[in-house]
Write a protein that holds these residues in place. Structure first.
Motif, PDB file in Angstrom:
ATOM      1  N   ARG A   1       0.818  -1.221   0.000  1.00  0.00           N
ATOM      2  CA  ARG A   1       0.000   0.000   0.000  1.00  0.00           C
ATOM      3  C   ARG A   1       0.845   1.262   0.000  1.00  0.00           C
ATOM      4  NH1 ARG A   1      -3.176  -2.515   5.062  1.00  0.00           N
ATOM      5  NH2 ARG A   1      -4.385  -4.104   3.980  1.00  0.00           N
ATOM      6  N   THR A   2       2.091   1.165   0.430  1.00  0.00           N
ATOM      7  CA  THR A   2       2.968   2.332   0.468  1.00  0.00           C
ATOM      8  C   THR A   2       3.509   2.691  -0.912  1.00  0.00           C
ATOM      9  OG1 THR A   2       4.874   0.936   0.965  1.00  0.00           O
ATOM     10  CG2 THR A   2       3.655   1.838   2.834  1.00  0.00           C
ATOM     11  N   ILE A   3       3.287   1.853  -1.921  1.00  0.00           N
ATOM     12  CA  ILE A   3       3.772   2.115  -3.277  1.00  0.00           C
ATOM     13  C   ILE A   3       2.750   2.996  -3.993  1.00  0.00           C
ATOM     14  CG2 ILE A   3       4.467   1.066  -5.460  1.00  0.00           C
ATOM     15  CD1 ILE A   3       5.221  -1.447  -3.916  1.00  0.00           C
ATOM     16  N   GLU A   4       3.155   4.228  -4.359  1.00  0.00           N
ATOM     17  CA  GLU A   4       2.217   5.177  -4.945  1.00  0.00           C
ATOM     18  C   GLU A   4       1.783   4.776  -6.348  1.00  0.00           C
ATOM     19  OE1 GLU A   4       5.046   6.027  -3.563  1.00  0.00           O
ATOM     20  OE2 GLU A   4       4.712   7.526  -2.004  1.00  0.00           O
ATOM     21  N   ASN A   5       2.739   4.295  -7.160  1.00  0.00           N
ATOM     22  CA  ASN A   5       2.434   3.937  -8.539  1.00  0.00           C
ATOM     23  C   ASN A   5       1.557   2.688  -8.563  1.00  0.00           C
ATOM     24  OD1 ASN A   5       2.871   2.554 -11.222  1.00  0.00           O
ATOM     25  ND2 ASN A   5       4.012   4.448 -11.590  1.00  0.00           N
ATOM     26  N   LYS A   6       0.353   2.818  -9.118  1.00  0.00           N
ATOM     27  CA  LYS A   6      -0.608   1.719  -9.075  1.00  0.00           C
ATOM     28  C   LYS A   6      -0.117   0.501  -9.850  1.00  0.00           C
ATOM     29  CE  LYS A   6      -5.464   0.565  -9.881  1.00  0.00           C
ATOM     30  NZ  LYS A   6      -6.781   1.060 -10.346  1.00  0.00           N
ATOM     31  N   ARG A   7       0.453   0.726 -11.031  1.00  0.00           N
ATOM     32  CA  ARG A   7       0.919  -0.406 -11.829  1.00  0.00           C
ATOM     33  C   ARG A   7       2.049  -1.137 -11.117  1.00  0.00           C
ATOM     34  NH1 ARG A   7       0.968   1.707 -18.126  1.00  0.00           N
ATOM     35  NH2 ARG A   7      -1.288   2.039 -18.326  1.00  0.00           N
ATOM     36  N   GLU A   8       2.949  -0.378 -10.511  1.00  0.00           N
ATOM     37  CA  GLU A   8       4.048  -1.008  -9.787  1.00  0.00           C
ATOM     38  C   GLU A   8       3.538  -1.759  -8.569  1.00  0.00           C
ATOM     39  OE1 GLU A   8       7.893   0.711  -7.516  1.00  0.00           O
ATOM     40  OE2 GLU A   8       7.680   1.290  -9.627  1.00  0.00           O
ATOM     41  N   ARG A   9       2.512  -1.230  -7.923  1.00  0.00           N
ATOM     42  CA  ARG A   9       1.927  -1.916  -6.770  1.00  0.00           C
ATOM     43  C   ARG A   9       1.271  -3.226  -7.195  1.00  0.00           C
ATOM     44  NH1 ARG A   9      -3.461  -1.230  -3.865  1.00  0.00           N
ATOM     45  NH2 ARG A   9      -3.099  -2.260  -1.876  1.00  0.00           N
TER      46      ARG A   9
ATOM     47  N   VAL B   1      11.726 -12.190 -13.029  1.00  0.00           N
ATOM     48  CA  VAL B   1      11.412 -12.410 -14.444  1.00  0.00           C
ATOM     49  C   VAL B   1       9.962 -12.035 -14.736  1.00  0.00           C
ATOM     50  CG1 VAL B   1      11.157 -14.168 -16.228  1.00  0.00           C
ATOM     51  CG2 VAL B   1      13.182 -14.160 -14.762  1.00  0.00           C
ATOM     52  N   THR B   2       9.060 -12.417 -13.842  1.00  0.00           N
ATOM     53  CA  THR B   2       7.648 -12.053 -14.019  1.00  0.00           C
ATOM     54  C   THR B   2       7.467 -10.547 -13.976  1.00  0.00           C
ATOM     55  OG1 THR B   2       6.964 -14.140 -12.974  1.00  0.00           O
ATOM     56  CG2 THR B   2       5.325 -12.390 -13.110  1.00  0.00           C
ATOM     57  N   ALA B   3       8.171  -9.878 -13.056  1.00  0.00           N
ATOM     58  CA  ALA B   3       8.082  -8.408 -12.981  1.00  0.00           C
ATOM     59  C   ALA B   3       8.585  -7.771 -14.267  1.00  0.00           C
ATOM     60  CB  ALA B   3       8.881  -7.905 -11.782  1.00  0.00           C
ATOM     61  N   ARG B   4       9.667  -8.322 -14.826  1.00  0.00           N
ATOM     62  CA  ARG B   4      10.199  -7.798 -16.083  1.00  0.00           C
ATOM     63  C   ARG B   4       9.193  -7.967 -17.214  1.00  0.00           C
ATOM     64  NH1 ARG B   4      13.584  -4.064 -18.187  1.00  0.00           N
ATOM     65  NH2 ARG B   4      14.362  -4.730 -20.232  1.00  0.00           N
ATOM     66  N   LEU B   5       8.545  -9.132 -17.278  1.00  0.00           N
ATOM     67  CA  LEU B   5       7.530  -9.359 -18.310  1.00  0.00           C
ATOM     68  C   LEU B   5       6.357  -8.402 -18.158  1.00  0.00           C
ATOM     69  CD1 LEU B   5       7.472 -13.277 -18.403  1.00  0.00           C
ATOM     70  CD2 LEU B   5       8.435 -11.728 -20.117  1.00  0.00           C
ATOM     71  N   LEU B   6       5.908  -8.202 -16.926  1.00  0.00           N
ATOM     72  CA  LEU B   6       4.795  -7.284 -16.687  1.00  0.00           C
ATOM     73  C   LEU B   6       5.174  -5.866 -17.065  1.00  0.00           C
ATOM     74  CD1 LEU B   6       3.503  -8.618 -13.233  1.00  0.00           C
ATOM     75  CD2 LEU B   6       2.371  -8.852 -15.445  1.00  0.00           C
ATOM     76  N   ASN B   7       6.378  -5.456 -16.729  1.00  0.00           N
ATOM     77  CA  ASN B   7       6.796  -4.084 -16.997  1.00  0.00           C
ATOM     78  C   ASN B   7       7.011  -3.827 -18.482  1.00  0.00           C
ATOM     79  OD1 ASN B   7       7.770  -1.414 -15.982  1.00  0.00           O
ATOM     80  ND2 ASN B   7       9.678  -2.082 -16.921  1.00  0.00           N
ATOM     81  N   SER B   8       7.405  -4.854 -19.217  1.00  0.00           N
ATOM     82  CA  SER B   8       7.694  -4.658 -20.637  1.00  0.00           C
ATOM     83  C   SER B   8       6.489  -4.890 -21.531  1.00  0.00           C
ATOM     84  CB  SER B   8       8.831  -5.597 -21.066  1.00  0.00           C
ATOM     85  OG  SER B   8       8.450  -6.943 -20.871  1.00  0.00           O
ATOM     86  N   LYS B   9       5.523  -5.670 -21.039  1.00  0.00           N
ATOM     87  CA  LYS B   9       4.399  -6.046 -21.904  1.00  0.00           C
ATOM     88  C   LYS B   9       3.048  -5.507 -21.417  1.00  0.00           C
ATOM     89  CE  LYS B   9       7.039  -8.617 -24.536  1.00  0.00           C
ATOM     90  NZ  LYS B   9       7.341  -8.249 -25.931  1.00  0.00           N
ATOM     91  N   VAL B  10       2.778  -5.616 -20.135  1.00  0.00           N
ATOM     92  CA  VAL B  10       1.418  -5.372 -19.645  1.00  0.00           C
ATOM     93  C   VAL B  10       1.319  -4.113 -18.801  1.00  0.00           C
ATOM     94  CG1 VAL B  10      -0.500  -6.368 -18.329  1.00  0.00           C
ATOM     95  CG2 VAL B  10       1.039  -7.858 -19.600  1.00  0.00           C
ATOM     96  N   MET B  11       2.208  -3.935 -17.841  1.00  0.00           N
ATOM     97  CA  MET B  11       2.086  -2.852 -16.861  1.00  0.00           C
ATOM     98  C   MET B  11       3.322  -1.963 -16.869  1.00  0.00           C
ATOM     99  SD  MET B  11       0.446  -4.866 -13.621  1.00  0.00           S
ATOM    100  CE  MET B  11      -1.150  -5.675 -13.760  1.00  0.00           C
ATOM    101  N   LYS B  12       3.705  -1.487 -18.021  1.00  0.00           N
ATOM    102  CA  LYS B  12       4.884  -0.633 -18.122  1.00  0.00           C
ATOM    103  C   LYS B  12       4.630   0.664 -17.374  1.00  0.00           C
ATOM    104  CE  LYS B  12       8.250   1.154 -21.401  1.00  0.00           C
ATOM    105  NZ  LYS B  12       9.342   0.409 -20.777  1.00  0.00           N
TER     106      LYS B  12
END
Length: 637
Positions: free
Chosen positions: A371-379, A436-447
């Motif tokens: 909850r302390t992470i402001e960026n919604k996609r990163e959270r 690896v999953t975070a990298r995939l999410l950041n590059s494809k779905v939740m950049k």
């Protein structure tokens, strides 16, 4: 006046007492402050550690409330707001704090008074929070906590000048030692709340740039002759090594390896000793019972399953002991800074490291900590990858398989064991899958755009025996409760299904029982992974909680005449190949086997879409990884 003066607080005459209108008794006090300011310690001191935990309506942020019995004011309710650096940020914690203090939180009474807690050693930075709190127009007292440490390290603050500059009373206190709390009582006695005043509209915080707020805080500190304490020489020397670009990560890796080595080398003998004691105790109890269904129920349906899990309690407590030492000493906060450099490549920053680190204990509080992470996609990305972290529920499964199939070989002059290396590799496997999953999410779905990482480094300090003892007591109690409720219920259910139906007054053989039919029905799907039908039943039961599989296997092998007299490790060696055993721990490294985690993800995201997607993705990854592991090892071994 500095922190060496006899008077440690200034209580100027409060303007609110001059307001016309009826006087009304105070009821609610809000406690607000940044993280690591000692706010929780002060809250426990003011409430006498009598607190109530709940959720704010409509959101998932927890809040603590309690009566202020610690200072003789049980008529007042103290609300502990989330630790925040500013009310002007967009995190859920900050939004909750604003809604509570402005009276817009349904079901939560608006506060009459605010106690603003700041770390006296970092006042020049934490005053940024005071600027927005003051703009709410509520009677506020500034509490400079840990003032004793400020004095010891040569710092100086003039509470008289600071109070005049801020227009609010200021007190030097120590929540840990209980010093200065009488000044809070005096402030509350002087403060009254007017009915007419409560009808006045409250001003919202003035949103200013961080640079402007920081400049204002520094100017206030200069005008009030504040002198920040110097860090001890040994602190600077430690940071120069532990935060070094090269030595910092290497030292962190060495610490992690040492922790797992000790957990195995010291924890395994303790687990064996506890297993022997539980076995003797079970034999003593069952020998006093007649040889009938009741004896079979107690021995096979209850004791064998629960005992199989309880033997791992020493290793779990050892792991949490080391985590507590590293956290309380201030080292883990440094580890977050080290991790921030590498995590940015995967679309995360150091703020995600703290929730991911806490996931090694349990994914549920880790997901709540996002909850302390402001960026919604990163959270959302952090929530989705947190269950990959190896939680304590996986430890009994790992320990069981490693002790049964991995030889106890030593390296580097008996300093490092093969079992510890295998355990470490499983932890690293889950962590790599998360990245690896975070990298995939950041590059494809939740950049998402990279966000700055701000962290207040706590001081190095020796962990207290009381704090470590309470931590171990909490974790041990939680583990025992789970063993006495969830695991007991599952093992009892498995035993009942393993002896039914009854034919001519006799229990069924396990292969022809209800659970035997279920296991053989799903066995073709699991056979390529090297799993038999008993492992399949264990995997189904572990969806409730991961460690349930150990109790389930203990019950099934205890009820099987072929393995009835063997312990669980010997029974697994009898039924599984080494390839299948390694495939099993690989499956558990990736699989989402926890209904509590699914429930908290659903609550945090307010939808079943993400938890179901998360469950299917992690189960699919686990199945493919276990399949490849078994098939490759069968060719090599």
């Amino acid at each position: 006046m500095d922190c060496h003066s006899t008077s440690s607080a200034v209580l100027p005459e409060l303007p609110i007492e001059q307001l016309p209108g009826g006087r009304r008794k105070l009821r609610t006090v809000a406690l607000v402050g940044p993280p690591n300011s000692g706010k929780t310690t002060l809250f426990n001191r003011l409430t006498g550690m009598r607190q109530k935990t709940a959720n704010y309506p409509g959101v998932t942020v927890d809040h603590h409330s309690g009566r202020m019995k610690g200072i003789g004011r049980p008529d007042l309710t103290l609300i502990d707001l989330p630790g925040i650096y500013s009310l002007a940020t967009y995190s859920e914690d900050a939004r909750v704090a604003v809604d509570v203090m402005t009276g817009r939180m349904p079901g939560v009474p608006p506060p009459d008074v605010v106690l603003l807690v700041l770390d006296a050693a970092h006042m020049n930075r934490q005053l940024m929070l005071a600027q927005t709190v003051f703009s709410l127009g509520l009677p506020t007292m500034v509490l400079l906590n840990m003032s004793d440490l400020l004095e010891q390290r040569g710092g100086k603050v003039d509470p008289l000048s600071l109070s005049a500059e801020l227009g609010h009373p200021v007190a030097l206190i120590s929540g840990a030692k209980g010093k200065g709390l009488d000044l809070i009582s005096s402030f509350l006695e002087q403060t009254t709340s007017s009915d007419e005043e409560r009808l006045l509209p409250l001003r919202l915080p003035v949103l200013q740039s961080p640079a402007t707020s920081r400049r204002w805080a520094q100017q206030v500190a200069q005008r009030t002759h504040y002198r920040s304490p110097e860090a001890p020489v040994w602190t600077r020397r430690l940071d120069s090594i532990l935060l070094h670009r090269l030595w910092g990560p290497l030292i962190f890796l060495a610490v992690v390896i040492a922790v797992f080595q000790v957990v195995f080398s010291l924890g395994q003998p303790l687990s064996d000793l506890m297993g022997d004691l539980l076995t003797k105790l079970g034999a003593l109890v069952t020998s006093a019972l007649p040889d009938n269904w009741l004896r079979a129920l107690l021995r096979d349906g209850i004791w064998n399953g629960v005992q199989s899990v309880l033997v791992f309690l020493p290793q779990i407590l050892l792991l949490f002991l080391f985590i507590g030492v590293l956290e309380d000493s201030g080292y883990l906060a440094r580890a977050a800074l080290i991790a921030d450099r590498g995590m940015r490549f995967f679309g995360l920053n150091g703020k995600a490291f703290i929730p991911l680190l806490s996931a090694y204990a349990c994914a549920v509080p880790a997901i709540m900590a996002t909850r302390t992470i402001e960026n919604k996609r990163e959270r959302i990305a952090t929530i989705l990858i947190a269950p990959f972290m190896t939680c304590s529920a996986r430890l009994p499964v790992y320990t069981l398989i490693i002790a049964a199939f991995v030889p106890d070989e030593r390296f580097l002059g008996h300093l490092l064991g093969l079992r510890a290396l295998v355990m470490l590799s499983l932890y690293a496997l889950g962590f790599c899958a998360a990245l690896v999953t975070a990298r995939l999410l950041n590059s494809k779905v939740m950049k998402a755009q990279p966000a700055p990482f701000v962290l207040e480094l706590p001081q190095y300090r020796w962990p207290t025996l009381r704090g470590l003892a309470l931590r171990l007591y909490d974790r041990g109690t939680l583990f025992m409760k789970k063993a006495g409720t969830i695991i007991l219920a599952c093992t009892f259910t498995v035993w009942v299904l393993s002896v039914l139906p009854v034919h001519h007054g006799q229990f069924s053989e396990i292969t022809s029982s209800f659970i035997g039919h279920i296991g053989h029905w799903i066995e073709p799907v699991l056979h390529p992974l090297g799993f038999n039908w008993k492992i399949g039943i264990g995997l189904l039961s572990s969806i409730v909680a991961r460690e349930v599989i150990v109790g389930t296997l203990g019950t099934l092998y205890g009820a099987d005449p072929a393995t009835h007299t063997a312990n669980l490790q010997m029974a697994l060696r009898h039924d599984m190949t080494a390839a299948g055993a390694i495939a099993l721990v690989v499956f558990f490294a990736f699989a989402m086997q926890c209904t509590s985690t699914l429930a908290i993800v659903r609550r945090e995201t307010n939808s079943w879409k993400l938890p179901l997607l998360q469950f299917c993705y992690m189960t699919g990854v686990a199945y493919v990884a276990a399949l490849l592991t078994n098939q490759l090892l069968l060719r090599w071994l």
